[in-house]
Design a protein around this motif. Structure first.
Motif, PDB file in Angstrom:
ATOM      1  N   ALA A  47      -1.490  -1.951   5.388  1.00  0.00           N
ATOM      2  CA  ALA A  47      -2.929  -2.222   5.534  1.00  0.00           C
ATOM      3  C   ALA A  47      -3.721  -1.409   4.516  1.00  0.00           C
ATOM      4  O   ALA A  47      -4.661  -1.933   3.901  1.00  0.00           O
ATOM      5  CB  ALA A  47      -3.387  -1.908   6.960  1.00  0.00           C
ATOM      6  N   TYR A  48      -3.350  -0.143   4.317  1.00  0.00           N
ATOM      7  CA  TYR A  48      -4.045   0.696   3.345  1.00  0.00           C
ATOM      8  C   TYR A  48      -3.899   0.124   1.936  1.00  0.00           C
ATOM      9  O   TYR A  48      -4.880   0.042   1.191  1.00  0.00           O
ATOM     10  CB  TYR A  48      -3.487   2.124   3.404  1.00  0.00           C
ATOM     11  N   LEU A  49      -2.688  -0.259   1.561  1.00  0.00           N
ATOM     12  CA  LEU A  49      -2.470  -0.825   0.225  1.00  0.00           C
ATOM     13  C   LEU A  49      -3.263  -2.113   0.038  1.00  0.00           C
ATOM     14  O   LEU A  49      -3.806  -2.356  -1.045  1.00  0.00           O
ATOM     15  CB  LEU A  49      -0.984  -1.076  -0.019  1.00  0.00           C
ATOM     16  N   ASN A  50      -3.331  -2.936   1.063  1.00  0.00           N
ATOM     17  CA  ASN A  50      -4.094  -4.180   0.950  1.00  0.00           C
ATOM     18  C   ASN A  50      -5.592  -3.917   0.831  1.00  0.00           C
ATOM     19  O   ASN A  50      -6.318  -4.694   0.217  1.00  0.00           O
ATOM     20  CB  ASN A  50      -3.793  -5.099   2.132  1.00  0.00           C
ATOM     21  N   GLN A  51      -6.058  -2.805   1.394  1.00  0.00           N
ATOM     22  CA  GLN A  51      -7.469  -2.451   1.307  1.00  0.00           C
ATOM     23  C   GLN A  51      -7.792  -1.773  -0.024  1.00  0.00           C
ATOM     24  O   GLN A  51      -8.796  -2.083  -0.657  1.00  0.00           O
ATOM     25  CB  GLN A  51      -7.844  -1.528   2.461  1.00  0.00           C
ATOM     26  N   SER A  52      -6.931  -0.842  -0.449  1.00  0.00           N
ATOM     27  CA  SER A  52      -7.249  -0.020  -1.614  1.00  0.00           C
ATOM     28  C   SER A  52      -6.567  -0.465  -2.895  1.00  0.00           C
ATOM     29  O   SER A  52      -7.017  -0.110  -3.979  1.00  0.00           O
ATOM     30  CB  SER A  52      -6.873   1.431  -1.332  1.00  0.00           C
ATOM     31  N   GLY A  53      -5.475  -1.220  -2.793  1.00  0.00           N
ATOM     32  CA  GLY A  53      -4.734  -1.639  -3.972  1.00  0.00           C
ATOM     33  C   GLY A  53      -3.705  -0.611  -4.359  1.00  0.00           C
ATOM     34  O   GLY A  53      -3.653   0.464  -3.779  1.00  0.00           O
ATOM     35  N   PRO A  54      -2.870  -0.915  -5.271  1.00  0.00           N
ATOM     36  CA  PRO A  54      -2.826  -2.153  -6.038  1.00  0.00           C
ATOM     37  C   PRO A  54      -2.214  -3.290  -5.227  1.00  0.00           C
ATOM     38  O   PRO A  54      -1.556  -3.054  -4.223  1.00  0.00           O
ATOM     39  CB  PRO A  54      -1.910  -1.794  -7.216  1.00  0.00           C
ATOM     40  N   SER A  55      -2.431  -4.514  -5.694  1.00  0.00           N
ATOM     41  CA  SER A  55      -1.822  -5.674  -5.052  1.00  0.00           C
ATOM     42  C   SER A  55      -0.322  -5.642  -5.289  1.00  0.00           C
ATOM     43  O   SER A  55       0.171  -4.919  -6.154  1.00  0.00           O
ATOM     44  CB  SER A  55      -2.388  -6.967  -5.645  1.00  0.00           C
ATOM     45  N   ALA A  56       0.385  -6.444  -4.528  1.00  0.00           N
ATOM     46  CA  ALA A  56       1.836  -6.573  -4.720  1.00  0.00           C
ATOM     47  C   ALA A  56       2.108  -7.101  -6.135  1.00  0.00           C
ATOM     48  O   ALA A  56       1.214  -7.674  -6.773  1.00  0.00           O
ATOM     49  CB  ALA A  56       2.405  -7.508  -3.668  1.00  0.00           C
ATOM     50  N   PRO A  57       3.331  -6.924  -6.634  1.00  0.00           N
ATOM     51  CA  PRO A  57       3.635  -7.315  -8.013  1.00  0.00           C
ATOM     52  C   PRO A  57       3.298  -8.767  -8.352  1.00  0.00           C
ATOM     53  O   PRO A  57       2.931  -9.066  -9.474  1.00  0.00           O
ATOM     54  CB  PRO A  57       5.135  -7.068  -8.140  1.00  0.00           C
TER      55      PRO A  57
END
Length: 76
Positions: A47-57
């Motif tokens: 959830a944190y990565l989806n909010q702050s980035g980066p996006s998946a490869p």
């Protein structure tokens, strides 16, 4: 000094075959920021990565499967 008696250890950068890519640097920084905020569970990290980035490869939002596959690829 005899090196036979020294304990063996691995320097972290000895295991790398190349310098990190810009994406790997961004992802590592984002994971470190999440851990610094107390985020340690996989679902919360996603959830944190989806909010702050980066996006998946592939440019899509992170999923647990995508994250685990990327960690396996980076660790190979």
């Amino acid at each position: 000094m005899c090196t036979a008696n020294r304990p063996l250890y691995l320097e972290p950068h000895q295991a790398r075959s190349a310098a990190p890519t810009p994406f790997e640097d961004l992802l590592g920084d984002a994971i470190e920021r999440a851990y610094a905020q107390g985020i340690h569970e996989l679902e919360s990290l996603i959830a944190y990565l989806n909010q702050s980035g980066p996006s998946a490869p592939n440019g899509s939002p992170w999923t647990t499967d995508l994250f685990c596959a990327e960690m396996a690829r980076l660790g190979a």
